[in-house]
Design an enzyme around this catalytic site. Structure first.
Site, PDB file in Angstrom:
ATOM      1  N   GLY A  15       0.941  -1.187   0.107  1.00 21.85           N
ATOM      2  CA  GLY A  15       0.023   0.010   0.033  1.00 21.85           C
ATOM      3  C   GLY A  15       0.720   1.144   0.043  1.00 21.85           C
ATOM      4  N   CYS A  42       3.659  -8.883   2.182  1.00 23.74           N
ATOM      5  CA  CYS A  42       3.127  -9.358   1.013  1.00 23.74           C
ATOM      6  C   CYS A  42       4.653 -10.138   0.456  1.00 23.74           C
ATOM      7  CB  CYS A  42       2.180  -8.642   0.356  1.00 23.74           C
ATOM      8  SG  CYS A  42       2.033  -9.677  -1.395  1.00 23.74           S
ATOM      9  N   CYS A  47       2.204 -13.251   1.177  1.00 20.11           N
ATOM     10  CA  CYS A  47       1.887 -13.859  -0.041  1.00 20.11           C
ATOM     11  C   CYS A  47       2.798 -14.318  -1.127  1.00 20.11           C
ATOM     12  CB  CYS A  47       1.075 -12.895  -0.884  1.00 20.11           C
ATOM     13  SG  CYS A  47      -0.011 -11.685   0.015  1.00 20.11           S
ATOM     14  N   LYS A  50       4.926 -17.496   0.556  1.00 20.51           N
ATOM     15  CA  LYS A  50       3.957 -18.612   0.825  1.00 20.51           C
ATOM     16  C   LYS A  50       3.380 -19.225  -0.572  1.00 20.51           C
ATOM     17  CE  LYS A  50      -0.058 -17.819   0.259  1.00 20.51           C
ATOM     18  NZ  LYS A  50      -1.177 -17.013   0.907  1.00 20.51           N
ATOM     19  N   ALA A 114      10.338   5.489  11.115  1.00 19.00           N
ATOM     20  CA  ALA A 114       9.647   6.836  11.547  1.00 19.00           C
ATOM     21  C   ALA A 114       8.405   6.890  12.503  1.00 19.00           C
ATOM     22  CB  ALA A 114       9.406   7.156  10.041  1.00 19.00           C
ATOM     23  N   TYR A 177      -6.948 -18.365   7.742  1.00 15.27           N
ATOM     24  CA  TYR A 177      -6.037 -18.532   6.385  1.00 15.27           C
ATOM     25  C   TYR A 177      -4.754 -19.040   6.478  1.00 15.27           C
ATOM     26  CZ  TYR A 177      -8.661 -14.742   3.584  1.00 15.27           C
ATOM     27  OH  TYR A 177      -9.757 -13.852   2.938  1.00 15.27           O
ATOM     28  N   GLU A 181      -3.503 -22.760   5.333  1.00 16.87           N
ATOM     29  CA  GLU A 181      -2.675 -22.717   4.287  1.00 16.87           C
ATOM     30  C   GLU A 181      -1.358 -23.434   4.648  1.00 16.87           C
ATOM     31  OE1 GLU A 181      -2.199 -18.531   3.110  1.00 16.87           O
ATOM     32  OE2 GLU A 181      -4.011 -18.779   1.739  1.00 16.87           O
ATOM     33  N   ARG A 204     -13.461 -19.929   9.701  1.00 17.05           N
ATOM     34  CA  ARG A 204     -14.679 -19.260  10.280  1.00 17.05           C
ATOM     35  C   ARG A 204     -14.874 -18.166   9.250  1.00 17.05           C
ATOM     36  NH1 ARG A 204     -15.520 -15.402  13.907  1.00 17.05           N
ATOM     37  NH2 ARG A 204     -13.331 -15.461  14.640  1.00 17.05           N
ATOM     38  N   ASP A 329      -3.392  -2.917   6.390  1.00 21.54           N
ATOM     39  CA  ASP A 329      -3.549  -3.678   7.410  1.00 21.54           C
ATOM     40  C   ASP A 329      -3.559  -2.825   8.875  1.00 21.54           C
ATOM     41  OD1 ASP A 329      -3.664  -5.766   5.893  1.00 21.54           O
ATOM     42  OD2 ASP A 329      -1.777  -7.032   6.664  1.00 21.54           O
ATOM     43  N   HIS A 461     -15.427 -26.040 -22.407  1.00 16.14           N
ATOM     44  CA  HIS A 461     -15.517 -27.653 -22.174  1.00 16.14           C
ATOM     45  C   HIS A 461     -14.386 -28.307 -22.679  1.00 16.14           C
ATOM     46  CE1 HIS A 461     -17.494 -31.523 -21.354  1.00 16.14           C
ATOM     47  NE2 HIS A 461     -16.931 -31.912 -22.643  1.00 16.14           N
ATOM     48  N   GLU A 466     -16.798 -24.851 -15.961  1.00 11.40           N
ATOM     49  CA  GLU A 466     -18.047 -24.734 -16.499  1.00 11.40           C
ATOM     50  C   GLU A 466     -19.209 -25.119 -15.942  1.00 11.40           C
ATOM     51  OE1 GLU A 466     -18.481 -28.126 -19.868  1.00 11.40           O
ATOM     52  OE2 GLU A 466     -16.846 -29.017 -18.764  1.00 11.40           O
TER      53      GLU A 466
HETATM   54  P1  NDP Z   1      -7.332 -15.124  10.946  1.00 12.73           P
HETATM   55  O1  NDP Z   1      -7.886 -13.993  11.749  1.00 12.73           O
HETATM   56  O2  NDP Z   1      -7.668 -15.381   9.785  1.00 12.73           O
HETATM   57  O3  NDP Z   1      -7.211 -16.274  11.870  1.00 12.73           O
HETATM   58  C1  NDP Z   1      -6.955 -16.344  13.127  1.00 12.73           C
HETATM   59  C2  NDP Z   1      -7.088 -17.866  13.667  1.00 12.73           C
HETATM   60  O4  NDP Z   1      -6.671 -17.675  15.004  1.00 12.73           O
HETATM   61  C3  NDP Z   1      -8.581 -17.967  14.011  1.00 12.73           C
HETATM   62  O5  NDP Z   1      -8.960 -19.287  13.689  1.00 12.73           O
HETATM   63  C4  NDP Z   1      -8.752 -17.686  15.339  1.00 12.73           C
HETATM   64  O6  NDP Z   1     -10.014 -18.579  15.943  1.00 12.73           O
HETATM   65  C5  NDP Z   1      -7.568 -18.179  15.941  1.00 12.73           C
HETATM   66  N1  NDP Z   1      -7.251 -17.838  17.334  1.00 12.73           N
HETATM   67  C6  NDP Z   1      -7.222 -16.546  17.636  1.00 12.73           C
HETATM   68  N2  NDP Z   1      -6.753 -16.487  19.065  1.00 12.73           N
HETATM   69  C7  NDP Z   1      -6.489 -17.476  19.274  1.00 12.73           C
HETATM   70  C8  NDP Z   1      -6.162 -18.293  20.526  1.00 12.73           C
HETATM   71  N3  NDP Z   1      -5.774 -17.231  21.648  1.00 12.73           N
HETATM   72  N4  NDP Z   1      -6.103 -19.301  20.684  1.00 12.73           N
HETATM   73  C9  NDP Z   1      -6.436 -20.219  19.828  1.00 12.73           C
HETATM   74  N5  NDP Z   1      -6.636 -19.877  18.533  1.00 12.73           N
HETATM   75  C10 NDP Z   1      -6.831 -18.620  18.433  1.00 12.73           C
HETATM   76  O7  NDP Z   1      -5.832 -14.603  10.819  1.00 12.73           O
HETATM   77  P2  NDP Z   1      -4.439 -15.224  10.180  1.00 12.73           P
HETATM   78  O8  NDP Z   1      -3.420 -14.906  11.006  1.00 12.73           O
HETATM   79  O9  NDP Z   1      -4.834 -16.594   9.669  1.00 12.73           O
HETATM   80  O10 NDP Z   1      -4.598 -14.136   9.012  1.00 12.73           O
HETATM   81  C11 NDP Z   1      -4.583 -12.752   9.005  1.00 12.73           C
HETATM   82  C12 NDP Z   1      -5.071 -12.085   7.837  1.00 12.73           C
HETATM   83  O11 NDP Z   1      -4.263 -12.060   6.741  1.00 12.73           O
HETATM   84  C13 NDP Z   1      -6.300 -12.906   7.188  1.00 12.73           C
HETATM   85  O12 NDP Z   1      -7.687 -12.565   7.897  1.00 12.73           O
HETATM   86  C14 NDP Z   1      -6.233 -12.529   6.039  1.00 12.73           C
HETATM   87  O13 NDP Z   1      -7.010 -11.395   5.602  1.00 12.73           O
HETATM   88  C15 NDP Z   1      -5.008 -12.410   5.482  1.00 12.73           C
HETATM   89  N6  NDP Z   1      -4.378 -13.538   4.838  1.00 12.73           N
HETATM   90  C16 NDP Z   1      -4.802 -13.563   3.545  1.00 12.73           C
HETATM   91  C17 NDP Z   1      -4.133 -14.765   3.032  1.00 12.73           C
HETATM   92  C18 NDP Z   1      -4.969 -14.729   1.409  1.00 12.73           C
HETATM   93  O14 NDP Z   1      -5.332 -14.230   0.718  1.00 12.73           O
HETATM   94  N7  NDP Z   1      -4.676 -15.969   0.955  1.00 12.73           N
HETATM   95  C19 NDP Z   1      -3.322 -15.360   3.274  1.00 12.73           C
HETATM   96  C20 NDP Z   1      -2.903 -15.075   4.509  1.00 12.73           C
HETATM   97  C21 NDP Z   1      -3.397 -14.140   5.419  1.00 12.73           C
HETATM   98  P3  NDP Z   1     -11.490 -18.296  15.751  1.00 12.73           P
HETATM   99  O15 NDP Z   1     -11.902 -18.315  14.387  1.00 12.73           O
HETATM  100  O16 NDP Z   1     -12.103 -19.003  16.941  1.00 12.73           O
HETATM  101  O17 NDP Z   1     -11.373 -16.529  15.903  1.00 12.73           O
END
Ligand code: NDP
Length: 478
Positions: A15, A42, A47, A50, A114, A177, A181, A204, A329, A461, A466
C-alpha cells in the site's frame, strides 16, 4: 508554512509503495521510510514466499499423478535448503524491483524507522525530524501469539520462511487463512502436520459447505486436524517426555522418527485441551494479526486508535487528524494486499488529484491457498439466507484429471442466488486453481450478474469451471 515534503509515507509495503509512487507522479515531493525490507508483509514474509511454497508443496502429489498418466518417474526427497535459497534470491530480486520503482518515480527512500511527532512532523530513528504536508501511515500488521505458558517457544508465519531446516513434525495453532494454508503446504512438503483449531470448523466466516470440504480434503491428504482443541501448556521437551509421550510423527524403531537424532530439549512438549501430551519439532501460531501501531507516536499526534490497536479512519482513509491518513492492515479493515493498494490509490485521488474517492470494500474476491484452494466472492449461504430468500445452486464432483489419476478429490462449485432479483450474491469454489477461477467469476458478481446471465454464458468444455454455468436446478431454497 513550507514543508520538507508534500507527502511522507511510513511503511514500504504494497500500500505504502503504491501510494508513494502514484502521488509522486502527480508532481508531489514524496519520501518513504521503511525500517526493514522494502516490500512489506506480502513480498517479504507473506503472499509471495507463501505462494512459492504452495507451488513447491503441490509437486508431492504430482509424482503419483504422473505415474497414473503413464510417466515413469520416481519420488524424490524435498530439499528445503535448495528451495529456500532460491526463494530468498527471488525475494531479494523483488525487493530490488520495489526499490527501483520508487527510485524511478522520484520517491526518496529513507531506510529508517519513522514515528509521528505532531500532525506534520515525523521523527526518524536517525534522530532527524522531517516535516510533510500530508503523512500516510502504512505500517501493516504483525502476527499475534497467545499469552500462555511456554508460547514463546513457538514460531509464527514470519519465522517459517527463515527456518534452516524443515521440521519433521509441527503443530499449527489456528484455523484461519494462515494456519490452514501452512497446514497444507507443510504436509505436502513431507512434514507431519497436526492442526489445532479452537472452534467447530476451520475458516470461520467462509461458506460452511466450502470450509467443510476443505477440512475433509485436508484430513484425507494427511493433516491431523483437531477441532475444538487448543494448547493448555507447552515447554521444551525433556528426555522423559521423549521417552514417555507420543510425538507428532510416526514411531520408527521404537522411537519417534523426528527426534531420533535429537537430544532432549529439541522438541516442544504440548499439553492440549483434549487431554493429550505430545512432542513436536515445532509449534507455529497462526492466531491472527495485530496492527503495527505500537510506539508510533499516534496518540501524541492526536490520531485515534481503536480497541484492536487499529488506526481509525473514515472512508477516505483520513484519520482524526486532517493531515494524517492511514491505509492497509494498520487500519484493520480488510487485510489483503490488493485492498491496501486500492486504498493507497484512492488516497492519492482524494488528496493529490482533488477527486475525493472512497474505497469500495464490497464484493472483494479472495482465495485461501489451502489444498484444495478455496475461492470466494460475495455472501455465504449462511449470510445470504439471513438477509433475503435465496436459491442455492451447488455441485460437487470428481474432476476429470483426478478421476483418471485414481484420486478421490471432489471439488465444489456453488452459487447463492437472490430469489427476488435473481442476482448471484455469492460464488464459492473449492478446487485446484479456485483462486484463478474466482477472479473471473468475481467480475460477473461485481457487475451484478444474474443467474440467467450465468446460464446464457456458453460453457468452456471440458473444464471444472463450466459447472458454474451449467447448474440448472437449485439444490435448495432458504
Ligand atoms: P485469522 O484471523 O484469519 O485467523 C486467526 C485464527 O486464530 C482463527 O482461527 C482464530 O480462531 C484463531 N485464534 C485467535 N486467537 C486464538 C487463541 N488465543 N488461541 C487459539 N486460536 C486463536 O488470521 P490469520 O493470522 O490466519 O490471517 C490474518 C489475515 O491475513 C487474514 O484474515 C487475511 O485477511 C490475511 N491473509 C490472507 C491470505 C490470502 O488472501 N490467501 C493468506 C494469509 C493471510 P477463531 O476463528 O475462533 O477466532
Amino acid at each position: 508554512m513550507t514543508f520538507d515534503y508534500d507527502l511522507f509515507v511510513i511503511g514500504g509495503g504494497s500500500g505504502g509503495v503504491r501510494a508513494a509512487r502514484v502521488a509522486s507522479a502527480t508532481g508531489a515531493k514524496v519520501a518513504l521510510a521503511e525500517e526493514y525490507r522494502m516490500g512489506g508483509t506480502c513480498v517479504i514474509r507473506g503472499c509471495v514466499p507463501k505462494k512459492l511454497m504452495v507451488f513447491a508443496s503441490g509437486y508431492s502429489e504430482m509424482f503419483d499423478d504422473a505415474r497414473s498418466y503413464g510417466w515413469d518417474v520416481q519420488d524424490g526427497p524435498f530439499d528445503w535448503t535448495k528451495f529456500s535459497g532460491k526463494m530468498n534470491a527471488e525475494l531479494n530480486r523483488l525487493e530490488g524491483i520495489y526499490r527501483k520503482l520508487l527510485d524511478g518515480s522520484d520517491v526518496e527512500i529513507i531506510d529508517a524507522r519513522a514515528k509521528l511527532k505532531d500532525p506534520h512532523t515525523v521523527t526518524l530513528s536517525t534522530g532527524q525530524d522531517v516535516t510533510a504536508k500530508h503523512i500516510l501511515v502504512a505500517t501493516g500488521g504483525r502476527p499475534v501469539v497467545p499469552d500462555m505458558p511456554g508460547s514463546e517457544l513457538g514460531i509464527t508465519s514470519n519465522d517459517i520462511f527463515l527456518l534452516e531446516d524443515m521440521p519433521k513434525s509441527i503443530l499449527i495453532v489456528g484455523g484461519g487463512y494462515i494456519a490452514s494454508e501452512f497446514a497444507g503446504i507443510l504436509n505436502g512438503l513431507g512434514v507431519a502436520v497436526t492442526q489445532f483449531y479452537r472452534g467447530a470448523q476451520i475458516l470461520r466466516g467462509f461458506d460452511d459447505e466450502a470450509r467443510g470440504l476443505v477440512a475433509e480434503r485436508m484430513r484425507e491428504k494427511g493433516v491431523d486436524l483437531h477441532l475444538g482443541t487448543n494448547i493448555v501448556e507447552m515447554r521444551a521437551a525433556t528426555a522423559d517426555d521423549l521417552a514417555g509421550v507420543q510425538t507428532g510423527v510416526p514411531m520408527e524403531g521404537g522411537k519417534p522418527a523426528s527426534l531420533r537424532q535429537d537430544s532432549a530439549g529439541h522438541g516442544i512438549w504440548v499439553k492440549s485441551t483434549n487431554g493429550t501430551e505430545k512432542v513436536y519439532d515445532q509449534v507455529m501460531f497462526a492466531t491472527g494479526r495485530a496492527p503495527n501501531t505500537d510506539d508510533m507516536g499516534l496518540q501524541a499526534a492526536g490520531v485515534e486508535v481503536g480497541r484492536r490497536g487499529e488506526i481509525v479512519v473514515d472512508e477516505y482513509s483520513q484519520t482524526a487528524v486532517p493531515s494524517i491518513y492511514a491505509i492497509g492492515d494498520v487500519t484493520n479493515r480488510v487485510q489483503l494486499t490488493p485492498v491496501a493498494i486500492r486504498e493507497g490509490m484512492a488516497f492519492v485521488e482524494t488528496v493529490f488529484k482533488g477527486n475525493p474517492t472512497a474505497v469500495d470494500h464490497e464484493l472483494i474476491p479472495s482465495a485461501v491457498f489451502t489444498q484444495p484452494e478455496l475461492g470466494t466472492v460475495g455472501l455465504t449461504e449462511e449470510q445470504a439466507r439471513d438477509i433475503e430468500p435465496i436459491e442455492v445452486y451447488a455441485t460437487s464432483f470428481k474432476p476429470m484429471n483426478h478421476a483418471f489419476a485414481g484420486r478421490d478429490d471432489r471439488v465444489l462449485m456453488k452459487l447463492i442466488v437472490s430469489q427476488a432479483t435473481r442476482k448471484v450474491l455469492g460464488c464459492h469454489i473449492v478446487a485446484d486453481h479456485a483462486g484463478e477461477m474466482i477472479q473471473l467469476a468475481g467480475i460477473a458478481v461485481k457487475m451484478g450478474a444474474t443467474k440467467e446471465d450465468f446460464d446464457r454464458t456458453v460453457a468452456v468444455h471440458p473444464t471444472m469451471a463450466e459447472e458454474l454455468v451449467t447448474m440448472k436446478e437449485p439444490v435448495r431454497t432458504a
